[in-house]
Design a protein around this motif. Structure first.
Motif, PDB file in Angstrom:
ATOM      1  N   ARG A 199       0.792  -1.633   0.214  1.00 14.77           N
ATOM      2  CA  ARG A 199      -0.077  -0.322   0.268  1.00 14.77           C
ATOM      3  C   ARG A 199       0.892   1.473   0.277  1.00 14.77           C
ATOM      4  N   GLY A 200       0.599   1.640  -0.993  1.00 21.78           N
ATOM      5  CA  GLY A 200       1.744   3.044  -0.856  1.00 21.78           C
ATOM      6  C   GLY A 200       0.723   4.147  -1.592  1.00 21.78           C
ATOM      7  N   LYS A 201       0.766   5.512  -2.077  1.00 27.33           N
ATOM      8  CA  LYS A 201       0.081   6.362  -1.852  1.00 27.33           C
ATOM      9  C   LYS A 201      -0.125   6.723  -4.150  1.00 27.33           C
ATOM     10  N   GLY A 202      -1.452   7.007  -4.030  1.00 26.03           N
ATOM     11  CA  GLY A 202      -1.494   6.940  -5.829  1.00 26.03           C
ATOM     12  C   GLY A 202      -0.831   8.648  -6.161  1.00 26.03           C
ATOM     13  N   GLY A 203      -1.056   8.505  -7.419  1.00 26.71           N
ATOM     14  CA  GLY A 203      -0.612   9.671  -8.097  1.00 26.71           C
ATOM     15  C   GLY A 203      -1.093  10.118  -9.515  1.00 26.71           C
ATOM     16  N   HIS A 204      -0.532  10.956  -9.317  1.00 27.70           N
ATOM     17  CA  HIS A 204      -0.139  11.896 -12.101  1.00 27.70           C
ATOM     18  C   HIS A 204       0.445  10.520 -11.911  1.00 27.70           C
ATOM     19  N   GLY A 205       0.461  10.037 -12.890  1.00 26.42           N
ATOM     20  CA  GLY A 205       1.739   9.619 -13.773  1.00 26.42           C
ATOM     21  C   GLY A 205       2.792  10.145 -13.621  1.00 26.42           C
ATOM     22  N   ALA A 206       2.459  11.844 -14.221  1.00 22.16           N
ATOM     23  CA  ALA A 206       3.128  12.516 -14.669  1.00 22.16           C
ATOM     24  C   ALA A 206       4.254  13.100 -13.755  1.00 22.16           C
ATOM     25  N   ILE A 207       3.546  13.061 -12.477  1.00 24.51           N
ATOM     26  CA  ILE A 207       4.240  13.414 -11.321  1.00 24.51           C
ATOM     27  C   ILE A 207       4.589  12.688 -10.583  1.00 24.51           C
ATOM     28  N   ARG A 245       0.052 -14.890  -9.625  1.00 23.10           N
ATOM     29  CA  ARG A 245      -0.963 -13.131  -9.941  1.00 23.10           C
ATOM     30  C   ARG A 245      -0.671 -11.801  -9.370  1.00 23.10           C
ATOM     31  N   LEU A 246       0.277 -10.896 -10.140  1.00 23.52           N
ATOM     32  CA  LEU A 246       0.455  -9.335 -10.118  1.00 23.52           C
ATOM     33  C   LEU A 246      -0.347  -8.590 -10.921  1.00 23.52           C
ATOM     34  N   GLN A 247      -0.952  -7.528  -9.674  1.00 26.39           N
ATOM     35  CA  GLN A 247      -2.262  -6.894 -10.389  1.00 26.39           C
ATOM     36  C   GLN A 247      -1.866  -5.172  -9.446  1.00 26.39           C
ATOM     37  N   ALA A 248      -1.451  -4.307 -10.551  1.00 26.02           N
ATOM     38  CA  ALA A 248      -1.511  -3.284 -10.209  1.00 26.02           C
ATOM     39  C   ALA A 248      -2.134  -1.897 -10.769  1.00 26.02           C
ATOM     40  N   GLY A 249      -3.376  -0.940 -10.379  1.00 22.86           N
ATOM     41  CA  GLY A 249      -3.758   0.466 -10.936  1.00 22.86           C
ATOM     42  C   GLY A 249      -4.519  -0.218 -12.269  1.00 22.86           C
ATOM     43  N   GLN A 250      -5.335   0.797 -12.924  1.00 23.58           N
ATOM     44  CA  GLN A 250      -5.926   0.438 -13.428  1.00 23.58           C
ATOM     45  C   GLN A 250      -6.169   0.922 -14.971  1.00 23.58           C
ATOM     46  N   THR A 251      -4.964   1.717 -15.088  1.00 26.44           N
ATOM     47  CA  THR A 251      -4.895   2.714 -16.532  1.00 26.44           C
ATOM     48  C   THR A 251      -3.661   3.193 -16.373  1.00 26.44           C
ATOM     49  N   TYR A 252      -3.256   3.125 -17.719  1.00 33.75           N
ATOM     50  CA  TYR A 252      -1.721   3.525 -17.925  1.00 33.75           C
ATOM     51  C   TYR A 252      -0.963   5.202 -17.337  1.00 33.75           C
ATOM     52  N   ASN A 253      -1.570   6.069 -16.543  1.00 34.03           N
ATOM     53  CA  ASN A 253      -0.973   7.398 -16.107  1.00 34.03           C
ATOM     54  C   ASN A 253      -1.288   7.436 -14.649  1.00 34.03           C
ATOM     55  N   VAL A 254      -1.959   6.655 -13.998  1.00 27.29           N
ATOM     56  CA  VAL A 254      -2.393   6.937 -12.238  1.00 27.29           C
ATOM     57  C   VAL A 254      -1.044   5.816 -12.090  1.00 27.29           C
ATOM     58  N   ILE A 255      -0.975   6.079 -11.246  1.00 22.46           N
ATOM     59  CA  ILE A 255       0.323   5.324  -9.697  1.00 22.46           C
ATOM     60  C   ILE A 255      -1.167   4.823  -8.818  1.00 22.46           C
ATOM     61  N   PRO A 256      -1.558   3.926  -8.641  1.00 22.52           N
ATOM     62  CA  PRO A 256      -1.955   2.801  -7.858  1.00 22.52           C
ATOM     63  C   PRO A 256      -1.922   3.351  -6.494  1.00 22.52           C
ATOM     64  N   GLU A 257      -2.978   2.868  -6.185  1.00 26.34           N
ATOM     65  CA  GLU A 257      -2.522   3.294  -4.080  1.00 26.34           C
ATOM     66  C   GLU A 257      -2.133   1.485  -3.477  1.00 26.34           C
TER      67      GLU A 257
END
Length: 424
Positions: A199-207, A245-257
């Motif tokens: 568990r981390g901290k989600g954010g924008h893939g550009a920052i 199984r390795l699973q993280a995120g839903q789309t390419y430009n979002v850092i997952p939680e």
């Protein structure tokens, strides 16, 4: 009188084939084997067995007594299917979408039924055996740690149906059809499941500097886990750590939680199993700390190492050699990292788990398609093994219950039903 095995007279290959195809067309998942259990129970009652149903829900035991007193023998077959869409194209393929007998349990059950019928006929012929036969038809072998063997034991299997020894047989894909495989000691691996969440901290893939990316420790863990096998486990021992199984995120430009891993962990000794259970969480938490994320590890114990006892394995392999010849028996077979809940029964009673070669029995479009493992949509149990398996169970019972089991081989070739071309 002492009756010898007469396969042509006693082993009902056509009947076994019909039972197997009926079970194959109507596969049932773990603890849902109502139709299969009813078929087995009715057959056993018709042949004179005392039948007890309701163990572990759909499990049952058939009892047959020979003479007065003596030893008690347990033979086990599993009845459940898998949640797989069948793709064999065979005439007896599953009629139920998303369910199939993809591991051959239909064949195992049919072989034990064939032996049950032959053994009942042996008793009618007045064999001079003394002992009690318990045929154990088990549900839910495929359900991991929540399987049917432990539940049957918990519900009094061995207190209600005492067994001096227990045996089970499984098909061996892509091995010569009807060849028999035995091994004293550890034969199948333990099987544990591990669920790791970062568990981390989600954010924008550009920052990314404003986020804490949990996919990095997850990716690092995939590689680091193999260092346990390579550097912590004795090279002469076996261990498997598979990231299924390795699973993280839903789309390419979002850092997952969060990021998740699911592992399959297997070992052939209790010591290696414990080492893995210690080191995997250590590695996971270490990677979490290095990347500044939180980590949760859920370690689920599954089936234990399956260990065959020496005397019972020697007896079983001797029976196979005397029935089918030396060239059809492998006494020191290579252990496998598959797992089986018959291991729980072997923790309670001495016994042997053995295998019978299934040939290259993959099918597609109703035609042979070559090598195929179990748990595959193209797999089918080889009907040519039914007579061999049933005859082995009859021979084992004879050896177990009588004092003068034959000391010279007999000639036996499994009758092959004319329903399809047999795979090699």
């Amino acid at each position: 009188m002492h009756a010898t095995i007469s396969p042509q007279a006693l082993i009902d290959v056509e009947g076994m084939t019909q039972w197997r195809h009926a079970m194959h067309r109507h596969p049932e998942l773990g603890f849902e084997e109502f139709r299969t259990s009813a078929l087995v129970a009715q057959c056993l009652r018709d042949w004179g067995y005392e039948v007890t149903t309701g163990l572990a829900g759909t499990g049952l035991v058939g009892r047959l007594r020979f003479g007065s007193g003596g030893k008690s023998l347990g033979l086990r077959a599993e009845m459940d299917a898998l949640p797989i869409e069948e793709a064999t194209g065979l005439p007896w393929a599953s009629a139920l979408p998303g369910k199939m007998h993809g591991c051959g349990h239909d064949g195992h059950t049919a072989m034990l039924l064939g032996a049950a019928k032959a053994l009942a006929q042996q008793r009618e012929q007045g064999v001079d055996w003394n002992g009690t036969l318990h045929l154990i038809f088990q549900p839910a072998e495929e359900l991991g740690g929540a399987g049917g063997a432990q539940r049957m034991i918990d519900e009094g299997l061995f207190s209600r149906f005492p067994c001096d020894a227990v045996f089970a047989m499984h098909n061996h894909p892509d091995q010569p059809a009807r060849q028999m495989f035995f091994r004293t000691g550890a034969f199948l691996a333990s099987s544990d499941k591990v669920h790791i969440v970062y568990r981390g901290k989600g954010g924008h893939g550009a920052i990314p500097h404003q986020a804490i990316d949990p996919s990095l420790p997850a990716a690092a863990t995939v590689l680091a886990l193999q260092s346990i096998v390579a550097r912590n486990v004795d090279p002469l021992q076996s261990a498997v750590v598979t990231v299924g199984r390795l699973q993280a995120g839903q789309t390419y430009n979002v850092i997952p939680e969060a990021a998740e891993l699911e592992l399959s962990v297997r070992a052939l000794t209790p010591e290696v199993r414990e080492l893995l259970a210690r080191r995997i969480p250590e590695v996971a938490h270490g990677q979490a700390a290095s990347f500044g994320v939180e980590c949760e590890v859920a370690y689920e114990r599954g089936y234990p190492v399956l260990v065959n006892t020496e005397a019972e394995t020697r007896l079983a392999s001797r029976v196979a050699r005397q029935l089918f010849g030396e060239d059809q028996v492998m006494e020191d077979a290579t252990p496998l990292c598959a797992s089986e809940d018959f291991a729980y029964m072997l923790q309670q009673r001495p016994g042997c788990y053995l295998m019978i070669g299934n040939g290259h029995n993959g099918h597609a479009g109703g035609q042979p398609s070559g090598p195929c493992s179990v748990h595959n949509p193209h797999f089918d149990f080889n009907d040519g093994c039914l007579g061999t398996g049933a005859a082995f169970w009859v021979g084992l019972a004879e050896a177990f219950f009588s004092d003068d089991f034959r000391s010279t081989p007999i000639s036996y070739v499994s009758p092959t039903p004319h329903l399809r071309k047999e795979s090699p």
